[in-house]
Motif scaffolding. Sequence first.
Motif, PDB file in Angstrom:
ATOM      1  N   ARG A 259       0.819  -1.207   0.000  1.00 37.41           N
ATOM      2  CA  ARG A 259       0.000   0.000   0.000  1.00 37.41           C
ATOM      3  C   ARG A 259       0.855   1.260   0.000  1.00 37.41           C
ATOM      4  O   ARG A 259       0.466   2.286  -0.536  1.00 37.41           O
ATOM      5  CB  ARG A 259      -0.917   0.004   1.230  1.00 37.41           C
ATOM      6  CG  ARG A 259      -2.107  -0.944   1.129  1.00 37.41           C
ATOM      7  CD  ARG A 259      -3.029  -0.759   2.324  1.00 37.41           C
ATOM      8  NE  ARG A 259      -4.308  -1.409   2.112  1.00 37.41           N
ATOM      9  CZ  ARG A 259      -4.585  -2.661   2.456  1.00 37.41           C
ATOM     10  NH1 ARG A 259      -3.646  -3.396   3.022  1.00 37.41           N
ATOM     11  NH2 ARG A 259      -5.779  -3.179   2.235  1.00 37.41           N
ATOM     12  N   ASP A 260       2.006   1.176   0.639  1.00 37.21           N
ATOM     13  CA  ASP A 260       2.894   2.337   0.725  1.00 37.21           C
ATOM     14  C   ASP A 260       4.130   2.050  -0.124  1.00 37.21           C
ATOM     15  O   ASP A 260       4.027   1.408  -1.171  1.00 37.21           O
ATOM     16  CB  ASP A 260       3.242   2.597   2.190  1.00 37.21           C
ATOM     17  CG  ASP A 260       3.773   4.002   2.436  1.00 37.21           C
ATOM     18  OD1 ASP A 260       3.975   4.741   1.452  1.00 37.21           O
ATOM     19  OD2 ASP A 260       4.001   4.358   3.599  1.00 37.21           O
ATOM     20  N   LYS A 261       5.283   2.470   0.294  1.00 39.10           N
ATOM     21  CA  LYS A 261       6.496   2.244  -0.489  1.00 39.10           C
ATOM     22  C   LYS A 261       6.841   0.758  -0.546  1.00 39.10           C
ATOM     23  O   LYS A 261       6.557  -0.005   0.387  1.00 39.10           O
ATOM     24  CB  LYS A 261       7.664   3.037   0.106  1.00 39.10           C
ATOM     25  CG  LYS A 261       8.095   2.585   1.490  1.00 39.10           C
ATOM     26  CD  LYS A 261       9.273   3.401   2.024  1.00 39.10           C
ATOM     27  CE  LYS A 261       8.869   4.818   2.341  1.00 39.10           C
ATOM     28  NZ  LYS A 261       9.957   5.567   3.042  1.00 39.10           N
ATOM     29  N   THR A 262       7.448   0.348  -1.638  1.00 40.57           N
ATOM     30  CA  THR A 262       7.875  -1.038  -1.801  1.00 40.57           C
ATOM     31  C   THR A 262       9.232  -1.229  -1.114  1.00 40.57           C
ATOM     32  O   THR A 262       9.925  -0.248  -0.801  1.00 40.57           O
ATOM     33  CB  THR A 262       8.015  -1.391  -3.285  1.00 40.57           C
ATOM     34  OG1 THR A 262       9.093  -0.618  -3.842  1.00 40.57           O
ATOM     35  CG2 THR A 262       6.723  -1.094  -4.040  1.00 40.57           C
ATOM     36  N   PRO A 263       9.643  -2.479  -0.874  1.00 40.76           N
ATOM     37  CA  PRO A 263      10.979  -2.699  -0.309  1.00 40.76           C
ATOM     38  C   PRO A 263      12.086  -2.052  -1.149  1.00 40.76           C
ATOM     39  O   PRO A 263      13.052  -1.504  -0.598  1.00 40.76           O
ATOM     40  CB  PRO A 263      11.107  -4.227  -0.294  1.00 40.76           C
ATOM     41  CG  PRO A 263       9.706  -4.710  -0.148  1.00 40.76           C
ATOM     42  CD  PRO A 263       8.882  -3.749  -0.946  1.00 40.76           C
ATOM     43  N   LYS A 264      11.949  -2.107  -2.475  1.00 40.13           N
ATOM     44  CA  LYS A 264      12.971  -1.498  -3.333  1.00 40.13           C
ATOM     45  C   LYS A 264      12.992   0.016  -3.160  1.00 40.13           C
ATOM     46  O   LYS A 264      14.071   0.636  -3.091  1.00 40.13           O
ATOM     47  CB  LYS A 264      12.710  -1.855  -4.793  1.00 40.13           C
ATOM     48  CG  LYS A 264      13.781  -1.331  -5.751  1.00 40.13           C
ATOM     49  CD  LYS A 264      13.516  -1.783  -7.184  1.00 40.13           C
ATOM     50  CE  LYS A 264      14.613  -1.275  -8.115  1.00 40.13           C
ATOM     51  NZ  LYS A 264      14.376  -1.712  -9.521  1.00 40.13           N
ATOM     52  N   GLU A 265      11.810   0.634  -3.079  1.00 40.64           N
ATOM     53  CA  GLU A 265      11.747   2.084  -2.883  1.00 40.64           C
ATOM     54  C   GLU A 265      12.342   2.475  -1.533  1.00 40.64           C
ATOM     55  O   GLU A 265      13.024   3.500  -1.414  1.00 40.64           O
ATOM     56  CB  GLU A 265      10.298   2.558  -2.985  1.00 40.64           C
ATOM     57  CG  GLU A 265       9.736   2.494  -4.401  1.00 40.64           C
ATOM     58  CD  GLU A 265       8.239   2.710  -4.445  1.00 40.64           C
ATOM     59  OE1 GLU A 265       7.733   3.034  -5.536  1.00 40.64           O
ATOM     60  OE2 GLU A 265       7.572   2.542  -3.399  1.00 40.64           O
ATOM     61  N   TYR A 266      12.088   1.657  -0.519  1.00 43.68           N
ATOM     62  CA  TYR A 266      12.677   1.928   0.798  1.00 43.68           C
ATOM     63  C   TYR A 266      14.194   1.824   0.732  1.00 43.68           C
ATOM     64  O   TYR A 266      14.917   2.680   1.256  1.00 43.68           O
ATOM     65  CB  TYR A 266      12.117   0.942   1.825  1.00 43.68           C
ATOM     66  CG  TYR A 266      12.801   0.999   3.172  1.00 43.68           C
ATOM     67  CD1 TYR A 266      12.798   2.171   3.920  1.00 43.68           C
ATOM     68  CD2 TYR A 266      13.444  -0.118   3.691  1.00 43.68           C
ATOM     69  CE1 TYR A 266      13.430   2.230   5.155  1.00 43.68           C
ATOM     70  CE2 TYR A 266      14.074  -0.073   4.920  1.00 43.68           C
ATOM     71  CZ  TYR A 266      14.067   1.107   5.652  1.00 43.68           C
ATOM     72  OH  TYR A 266      14.698   1.159   6.864  1.00 43.68           O
ATOM     73  N   PHE A 267      14.688   0.778   0.068  1.00 46.09           N
ATOM     74  CA  PHE A 267      16.134   0.597  -0.079  1.00 46.09           C
ATOM     75  C   PHE A 267      16.761   1.802  -0.774  1.00 46.09           C
ATOM     76  O   PHE A 267      17.794   2.326  -0.351  1.00 46.09           O
ATOM     77  CB  PHE A 267      16.408  -0.680  -0.874  1.00 46.09           C
ATOM     78  CG  PHE A 267      17.860  -0.926  -1.170  1.00 46.09           C
ATOM     79  CD1 PHE A 267      18.686  -1.520  -0.236  1.00 46.09           C
ATOM     80  CD2 PHE A 267      18.408  -0.552  -2.392  1.00 46.09           C
ATOM     81  CE1 PHE A 267      20.031  -1.735  -0.504  1.00 46.09           C
ATOM     82  CE2 PHE A 267      19.741  -0.758  -2.674  1.00 46.09           C
ATOM     83  CZ  PHE A 267      20.564  -1.356  -1.723  1.00 46.09           C
ATOM     84  N   GLN A 268      16.119   2.251  -1.838  1.00 47.30           N
ATOM     85  CA  GLN A 268      16.672   3.365  -2.608  1.00 47.30           C
ATOM     86  C   GLN A 268      16.597   4.687  -1.846  1.00 47.30           C
ATOM     87  O   GLN A 268      17.355   5.618  -2.141  1.00 47.30           O
ATOM     88  CB  GLN A 268      15.939   3.481  -3.945  1.00 47.30           C
ATOM     89  CG  GLN A 268      16.216   2.309  -4.880  1.00 47.30           C
ATOM     90  CD  GLN A 268      15.370   2.340  -6.141  1.00 47.30           C
ATOM     91  OE1 GLN A 268      14.290   2.939  -6.159  1.00 47.30           O
ATOM     92  NE2 GLN A 268      15.848   1.692  -7.197  1.00 47.30           N
ATOM     93  N   SER A 269      15.704   4.772  -0.862  1.00 45.60           N
ATOM     94  CA  SER A 269      15.567   6.015  -0.102  1.00 45.60           C
ATOM     95  C   SER A 269      16.657   6.173   0.956  1.00 45.60           C
ATOM     96  O   SER A 269      16.864   7.265   1.483  1.00 45.60           O
ATOM     97  CB  SER A 269      14.197   6.066   0.580  1.00 45.60           C
ATOM     98  OG  SER A 269      14.124   5.137   1.655  1.00 45.60           O
ATOM     99  N   LEU A 270      17.344   5.079   1.288  1.00 45.28           N
ATOM    100  CA  LEU A 270      18.389   5.145   2.306  1.00 45.28           C
ATOM    101  C   LEU A 270      19.651   5.751   1.712  1.00 45.28           C
ATOM    102  O   LEU A 270      19.993   5.505   0.555  1.00 45.28           O
ATOM    103  CB  LEU A 270      18.679   3.740   2.844  1.00 45.28           C
ATOM    104  CG  LEU A 270      17.494   3.020   3.506  1.00 45.28           C
ATOM    105  CD1 LEU A 270      17.889   1.607   3.890  1.00 45.28           C
ATOM    106  CD2 LEU A 270      17.002   3.795   4.717  1.00 45.28           C
ATOM    107  N   SER A 271      20.358   6.515   2.520  1.00 40.89           N
ATOM    108  CA  SER A 271      21.573   7.165   2.018  1.00 40.89           C
ATOM    109  C   SER A 271      22.782   6.266   2.225  1.00 40.89           C
ATOM    110  O   SER A 271      23.023   5.345   1.463  1.00 40.89           O
ATOM    111  CB  SER A 271      21.761   8.525   2.691  1.00 40.89           C
ATOM    112  OG  SER A 271      21.697   8.388   4.106  1.00 40.89           O
ATOM    113  N   GLY A 272      23.542   6.492   3.276  1.00 44.61           N
ATOM    114  CA  GLY A 272      24.780   5.732   3.414  1.00 44.61           C
ATOM    115  C   GLY A 272      24.737   4.610   4.419  1.00 44.61           C
ATOM    116  O   GLY A 272      25.685   3.828   4.520  1.00 44.61           O
ATOM    117  N   SER A 273      23.666   4.513   5.199  1.00 43.35           N
ATOM    118  CA  SER A 273      23.621   3.478   6.231  1.00 43.35           C
ATOM    119  C   SER A 273      22.198   2.968   6.402  1.00 43.35           C
ATOM    120  O   SER A 273      21.233   3.607   5.985  1.00 43.35           O
ATOM    121  CB  SER A 273      24.139   4.032   7.566  1.00 43.35           C
ATOM    122  OG  SER A 273      23.315   5.110   8.001  1.00 43.35           O
ATOM    123  N   ILE A 274      22.113   1.815   7.030  1.00 44.55           N
ATOM    124  CA  ILE A 274      20.820   1.208   7.305  1.00 44.55           C
ATOM    125  C   ILE A 274      20.464   1.486   8.761  1.00 44.55           C
ATOM    126  O   ILE A 274      21.285   1.231   9.650  1.00 44.55           O
ATOM    127  CB  ILE A 274      20.863  -0.309   7.043  1.00 44.55           C
ATOM    128  CG1 ILE A 274      21.194  -0.569   5.565  1.00 44.55           C
ATOM    129  CG2 ILE A 274      19.538  -0.965   7.417  1.00 44.55           C
ATOM    130  CD1 ILE A 274      21.393  -2.023   5.239  1.00 44.55           C
TER     131      ILE A 274
END
Length: 280
Positions: A259-274
């Motif tokens: 319904r919201d962001k996909t796992p890939k979109e979340y991954f791409q939104s992260l900068s240098g660290s998790i």
Amino acid sequence: MSLNTEQIQTFRKDGFVAVDNVFDPSELEALSHVVKKTIAAYIDKAQGLENNWTDNDDDLLDGGLLALAEADRNLFDCVCDTIWQMPAFWRLVGKPLIEEAVNQILDRPPNAPLFGYINRCRVSLPNDQRSILGWHQEIFQTVPDCRFVQIYAPLIVNSKEDTNLLEICKGSHAPPLPKPDWRENANGVCKITFDDNVADEFEKVTFSPNLGQAFFFDGRLLHRSCPNLSNSVRYAMVGLYHDVDDPNFQPPLAQFSYRDKTPKEYFQSLSGSIPGARSR
């Protein structure tokens, strides 16, 4: 729970059987408890909806959910989708006595493997026509040409006003029926329903179970849910139990969307660290 010979014969002849004491009050109370907390959690997420309920307020099941449905239909849908994936709900779906009863109906050993499919808690709002479907069989909603048994059981509350829950055509599972039209809307939702004149060939029976009862029926039985004419929300278990030994059976592929962001979109939104673990 073993079905007796009369119950098995009733299922074979009529296409359905009602069974008492399938669910214990403690099991249903456990589900009610987590459903109330779930509704409260989504009310807290709704914009502009004030949460006037405590976490264990019984009115969350009716007034709370109705207020949420009016304020944000997507969050209402989230409640429904959350319930059917809850451990408290799956403990009901996977009860050994249901497994044994279904296998008896299918003439299989008590512990033979079954595949549960579209086992959900159906939530019907008062006077809401969107979830009503006409006369239909479940065979076009699952793996084609396989043996399975369908279940319907009320959950959460007994409503004195909501007396007619399910209507069936007695014995309609046995004879061949005229092929209905395949209707599909723009969203890909299919509604394959039979005309009333087909249903009129059979004796109609209305099923009005109490809490704890369950209704087992053949997937080829003509049936339809009755509109919720009460002032209360209707919660009911629906689902299918497939015979895994059936030569035509292969499980359908699971398909989920976000319904919201996909796992890939979340991954791409992260900068240098998790990020590390979140505290509440």
